[in-house]
Design a protein around this motif. Structure first.
Motif, mmCIF file in Angstrom:
data_model
loop_
_atom_site.group_PDB
_atom_site.id
_atom_site.type_symbol
_atom_site.label_atom_id
_atom_site.label_comp_id
_atom_site.label_asym_id
_atom_site.label_seq_id
_atom_site.Cartn_x
_atom_site.Cartn_y
_atom_site.Cartn_z
ATOM 1 N N ASP A 191 2.010 3.699 6.257
ATOM 2 C CA ASP A 191 0.695 4.200 6.674
ATOM 3 C C ASP A 191 0.734 5.730 6.809
ATOM 4 O O ASP A 191 1.589 6.288 7.495
ATOM 5 C CB ASP A 191 0.212 3.563 7.991
ATOM 6 N N SER A 192 -0.250 6.362 6.170
ATOM 7 C CA SER A 192 -0.249 7.837 6.144
ATOM 8 C C SER A 192 -0.322 8.435 7.544
ATOM 9 O O SER A 192 0.195 9.521 7.787
ATOM 10 C CB SER A 192 -1.417 8.343 5.293
ATOM 11 N N LYS A 236 0.832 -1.207 0.000
ATOM 12 C CA LYS A 236 0.000 0.000 0.000
ATOM 13 C C LYS A 236 0.865 1.255 0.000
ATOM 14 O O LYS A 236 1.925 1.291 0.640
ATOM 15 C CB LYS A 236 -0.886 0.030 1.251
ATOM 16 N N ILE A 237 0.363 2.280 -0.678
ATOM 17 C CA ILE A 237 0.977 3.604 -0.608
ATOM 18 C C ILE A 237 0.131 4.475 0.329
ATOM 19 O O ILE A 237 -1.091 4.230 0.442
ATOM 20 C CB ILE A 237 1.077 4.258 -2.005
HETATM 21 N N1 LIG Z 1 -4.346 3.051 5.988
HETATM 22 C C1 LIG Z 1 -3.507 3.277 4.825
HETATM 23 C C2 LIG Z 1 -4.326 3.094 3.551
HETATM 24 C C3 LIG Z 1 -3.455 3.169 2.304
HETATM 25 C C4 LIG Z 1 -4.174 2.666 1.070
HETATM 26 O O1 LIG Z 1 -5.199 1.973 1.129
HETATM 27 N N2 LIG Z 1 -3.609 2.998 -0.101
HETATM 28 C C5 LIG Z 1 -4.163 2.510 -1.353
HETATM 29 C C6 LIG Z 1 -3.989 3.518 -2.485
HETATM 30 S S1 LIG Z 1 -4.874 5.004 -2.239
HETATM 31 C C7 LIG Z 1 -3.367 1.284 -1.788
HETATM 32 O O2 LIG Z 1 -2.163 1.338 -1.803
HETATM 33 N N3 LIG Z 1 -4.073 0.195 -2.124
HETATM 34 C C8 LIG Z 1 -3.442 -0.985 -2.630
HETATM 35 C C9 LIG Z 1 -3.959 -2.220 -1.956
HETATM 36 O O3 LIG Z 1 -4.831 -2.121 -1.070
HETATM 37 O O4 LIG Z 1 -3.476 -3.296 -2.290
HETATM 38 C C10 LIG Z 1 -2.892 4.679 4.908
HETATM 39 O O5 LIG Z 1 -3.488 5.555 5.569
HETATM 40 O O6 LIG Z 1 -1.797 4.891 4.370
#
Ligand SMILES: N[C@@H](CCC(=O)N[C@@H](CS)C(=O)NCC(=O)O)C(=O)O
Length: 192
Positions: free
Chosen positions: A61-62, A47-48
């Motif tokens: 994690d953001s 995840k980004i």
């Molecule tokens: N809780 C995480 C959520 C991050 C997230 O869901 N990022 C999405 C893109 S906006 C992602 O990378 N999704 C890819 C996946 O779930 O495999 C945060 O706050 O960083």
């Protein structure tokens, strides 16, 4: 420092907003998390955003990244008690709306999107925005306001057909005003 993100990600945008507001330079690396298995070497969850510090430490994690960048910049978006818990809860609500919107959008690109799962994401998005319609926002903003505006920015960009503003005039007016913040302008996704 390197930020692994994407201009469309509402979570990466929170980090970019805080870095911009504090004048912190970030090398930005664009990742398409759904098609980049190699990125798991940086964040095993795929995840980004993820932030690579100059000593090689990786933050994921953001919420963690934003608090780190804010502390580096002197700290103005994460208040101490007594305001801390309200600010963090608003961040969770904003992030939750963003998560539901991202998942709804991703599921919609599947060949056979699971309808119940999509309906639940839409319900969370709409109910979250209903709750936000009745909330008071801080000016100057804290992390909660940044999370909410980042989520709304994603919805506006990805789902222009979703008419969320008409029935939520207070939220829509606040969002329009917040978009004038220099760090919102600097981090807006550009349509090409
Ligand atoms: N809780 C995480 C959520 C991050 C997230 O869901 N990022 C999405 C893109 S906006 C992602 O990378 N999704 C890819 C996946 O779930 O495999 C945060 O706050 O960083």
């Amino acid at each position: 420092m390197k930020l692994y993100g994407n201009p469309l990600s509402p979570f990466a945008r929170k980090a970019c907003f805080i870095a911009h507001a504090h004048g912190i330079a970030l090398e930005q690396i664009d990742i398409l998390p759904l098609s980049d298995e190699g990125f798991r070497k940086v964040n095993p969850l795929g995840k980004i955003p993820a932030l690579a510090l100059d000593d090689g430490t990786i933050l994921i994690d953001s919420r963690v990244i934003c608090e780190y960048l804010d502390r580096l910049g002197g700290g103005k978006f994460f208040p101490a008690d007594p305001g801390r818990w309200n600010a963090l809860t608003l961040q969770s609500l904003g992030d939750g709306v963003g998560e539901a919107a991202v998942l709804y959008s991703i599921l919609g690109r599947e060949d056979a999107p699971p309808p119940k799962m999509r309906t639940r994401q839409m319900a969370a998005m709409l109910a979250g925005m209903d709750a936000l319609e009745h909330m008071e926002f801080r000016d100057p903003p804290l992390i909660g306001e940044i999370a909410v505006a980042s989520a709304l920015g994603y919805i506006e960009f990805r789902m222009p057909e979703l008419d969320w503003k008409r029935s939520r005039p207070r939220l829509a007016a606040w969002y329009a005003q917040f978009c004038e913040h220099p760090s919102m302008k600097a981090t807006a996704a550009k349509s090409t």
